[in-house]
Design a protein around this motif. Structure first.
Motif, PDB file in Angstrom:
ATOM      1  N   ALA A  49       0.832  -1.210   0.000  1.00  0.00           N
ATOM      2  CA  ALA A  49       0.000   0.000   0.000  1.00  0.00           C
ATOM      3  C   ALA A  49       0.861   1.252   0.000  1.00  0.00           C
ATOM      4  O   ALA A  49       2.010   1.242   0.461  1.00  0.00           O
ATOM      5  CB  ALA A  49      -0.922   0.005   1.220  1.00  0.00           C
ATOM      6  N   VAL A  50       0.272   2.330  -0.528  1.00  0.00           N
ATOM      7  CA  VAL A  50       0.866   3.660  -0.431  1.00  0.00           C
ATOM      8  C   VAL A  50      -0.246   4.633  -0.071  1.00  0.00           C
ATOM      9  O   VAL A  50      -1.433   4.345  -0.247  1.00  0.00           O
ATOM     10  CB  VAL A  50       1.548   4.101  -1.751  1.00  0.00           C
ATOM     11  N   VAL A  66      -5.374   9.883   0.318  1.00  0.00           N
ATOM     12  CA  VAL A  66      -5.652   8.900  -0.724  1.00  0.00           C
ATOM     13  C   VAL A  66      -4.809   7.661  -0.459  1.00  0.00           C
ATOM     14  O   VAL A  66      -3.580   7.759  -0.325  1.00  0.00           O
ATOM     15  CB  VAL A  66      -5.340   9.463  -2.123  1.00  0.00           C
ATOM     16  N   GLY A  67      -5.455   6.518  -0.372  1.00  0.00           N
ATOM     17  CA  GLY A  67      -4.758   5.253  -0.185  1.00  0.00           C
ATOM     18  C   GLY A  67      -4.891   4.379  -1.417  1.00  0.00           C
ATOM     19  O   GLY A  67      -5.980   4.264  -1.993  1.00  0.00           O
ATOM     20  N   LEU A  68      -3.790   3.747  -1.827  1.00  0.00           N
ATOM     21  CA  LEU A  68      -3.766   2.873  -2.996  1.00  0.00           C
ATOM     22  C   LEU A  68      -3.091   1.569  -2.623  1.00  0.00           C
ATOM     23  O   LEU A  68      -2.092   1.565  -1.895  1.00  0.00           O
ATOM     24  CB  LEU A  68      -2.993   3.530  -4.147  1.00  0.00           C
ATOM     25  N   GLY A  69      -3.640   0.478  -3.118  1.00  0.00           N
ATOM     26  CA  GLY A  69      -3.067  -0.829  -2.827  1.00  0.00           C
ATOM     27  C   GLY A  69      -4.161  -1.822  -2.498  1.00  0.00           C
ATOM     28  O   GLY A  69      -5.338  -1.616  -2.829  1.00  0.00           O
ATOM     29  N   THR A  70      -3.798  -2.904  -1.831  1.00  0.00           N
ATOM     30  CA  THR A  70      -4.811  -3.878  -1.433  1.00  0.00           C
ATOM     31  C   THR A  70      -5.596  -3.324  -0.252  1.00  0.00           C
ATOM     32  O   THR A  70      -5.058  -2.573   0.578  1.00  0.00           O
ATOM     33  CB  THR A  70      -4.179  -5.215  -1.041  1.00  0.00           C
ATOM     34  N   PRO A  71      -6.894  -3.641  -0.140  1.00  0.00           N
ATOM     35  CA  PRO A  71      -7.693  -3.089   0.954  1.00  0.00           C
ATOM     36  C   PRO A  71      -7.097  -3.326   2.341  1.00  0.00           C
ATOM     37  O   PRO A  71      -7.048  -2.406   3.168  1.00  0.00           O
ATOM     38  CB  PRO A  71      -9.045  -3.796   0.785  1.00  0.00           C
ATOM     39  N   ALA A  73      -3.963  -3.920   3.199  1.00  0.00           N
ATOM     40  CA  ALA A  73      -2.721  -3.175   3.382  1.00  0.00           C
ATOM     41  C   ALA A  73      -2.985  -1.683   3.550  1.00  0.00           C
ATOM     42  O   ALA A  73      -2.332  -1.014   4.358  1.00  0.00           O
ATOM     43  CB  ALA A  73      -1.785  -3.419   2.196  1.00  0.00           C
ATOM     44  N   VAL A  74      -3.946  -1.131   2.793  1.00  0.00           N
ATOM     45  CA  VAL A  74      -4.294   0.285   2.955  1.00  0.00           C
ATOM     46  C   VAL A  74      -4.855   0.542   4.351  1.00  0.00           C
ATOM     47  O   VAL A  74      -4.525   1.542   5.001  1.00  0.00           O
ATOM     48  CB  VAL A  74      -5.301   0.719   1.871  1.00  0.00           C
ATOM     49  N   ALA A  75      -5.694  -0.372   4.842  1.00  0.00           N
ATOM     50  CA  ALA A  75      -6.230  -0.215   6.194  1.00  0.00           C
ATOM     51  C   ALA A  75      -5.112  -0.226   7.223  1.00  0.00           C
ATOM     52  O   ALA A  75      -5.105   0.584   8.167  1.00  0.00           O
ATOM     53  CB  ALA A  75      -7.232  -1.336   6.495  1.00  0.00           C
ATOM     54  N   GLY A  76      -4.155  -1.124   7.056  1.00  0.00           N
ATOM     55  CA  GLY A  76      -3.042  -1.170   7.991  1.00  0.00           C
ATOM     56  C   GLY A  76      -2.199   0.084   7.946  1.00  0.00           C
ATOM     57  O   GLY A  76      -1.795   0.620   8.981  1.00  0.00           O
ATOM     58  N   LEU A  77      -1.952   0.589   6.743  1.00  0.00           N
ATOM     59  CA  LEU A  77      -1.144   1.789   6.606  1.00  0.00           C
ATOM     60  C   LEU A  77      -1.826   2.985   7.269  1.00  0.00           C
ATOM     61  O   LEU A  77      -1.212   3.720   8.050  1.00  0.00           O
ATOM     62  CB  LEU A  77      -0.880   2.050   5.120  1.00  0.00           C
TER      63      LEU A  77
END
Length: 249
Positions: A49-50, A66-71, A73-77
């Protein structure tokens, strides 16, 4: 380092990054490139994620994260960034991101990288600056538009005028970056539907944006707008399911 977190969310090791890194990691994602470079704020990356800050025009306050990546991983980030983000900040994340968002809204980000074929009513479209007439048309269709004349979000408007100067269709050009253009508030008068005006005004505006140097044109569509979804499918737009909302305090 990855460790389990409450509620089944995976917390990723969050690393400060740069917009250039994010562009490289995501292959130049249009949600990054559609934001003016001066308004692309602090960025982070993690495994899968980024995320970056999309700043307001004052470049000092946050419009959204804005979060991009797998759901997951974005939640974790974003969970790992909670101490660095203001309470109630607006976020834009992939559909299915397991975060307890307040006032969530499902929508789709559509992007086209080529101008579709010429549409039958393109010769009726032109740039238009009568904000009152545009407002009247928008109110006639729905009150749930993200852009309105006078709110500073559109740099210009396009329109199709009828024989008596009444508006039959309108579109907002909300482009802020030279790389990926953006259009919104595409409205057609109820009495003028089934005349290809929505397709015509959209393709006309896309043609101008590509001529001005954009390599893509994006727009957002609420999940329930099936007629618009079919139109953008026909015009060759890519499709990405997103959700917006606010991180609770």
């Amino acid at each position: 380092m990855i460790r389990p977190a409450e509620g089944g969310v995976t917390l990723c090791g969050v690393t400060p990054s740069s917009i250039d890194d994010l562009l490289a990691i995501t292959g130049g994602h249009p949600l990054i490139r559609s934001v003016h470079p001066a308004r692309r704020g602090t960025a982070w990356r993690a495994d899968g994620a980024v995320a970056f800050l999309d700043l307001n025009r004052d470049r000092a306050t946050i419009k959204r994260v804005v979060g991009l990546g797998t759901p997951a991983a974005v939640a974790g980030l974003l969970t790992g960034l909670r101490d660095e983000l203001p309470s109630g900040v607006h976020v834009n994340v992939p559909r299915g991101t397991p975060l307890p968002l307040a006032d969530p809204s499902d929508w789709r980000y559509r992007v086209a990288y080529e101008v579709p074929p010429v549409q039958p009513a393109e010769d009726l479209v032109d740039w238009y600056d009568d904000g009152d007439a545009i407002t009247d048309l928008l109110k006639l269709t729905t009150s749930d538009w993200s852009v309105w004349p006078g709110d500073g979000r559109a740099r210009r408007w396009a329109a199709v005028r009828g024989e008596a100067d009444g508006l039959l269709a309108c579109l907002a050009d909300t482009t802020s970056a030279t790389e990926v253009g953006q259009v919104a508030a595409i409205a057609v008068h109820p009495d003028a539907r089934r005349r290809a005006l929505g397709a015509s005004i959209t393709v006309w505006a896309m043609r101008r944006l590509f001529e001005e140097g954009c390599d893509g044109v994006g727009l957002g569509v609420y999940e329930g707008n099936t007629a618009a979804m079919r139109l953008y499918d026909r015009l060759g737009f890519d499709d990405e399911a997103r959700t917006s909302g606010r991180l609770p305090a």
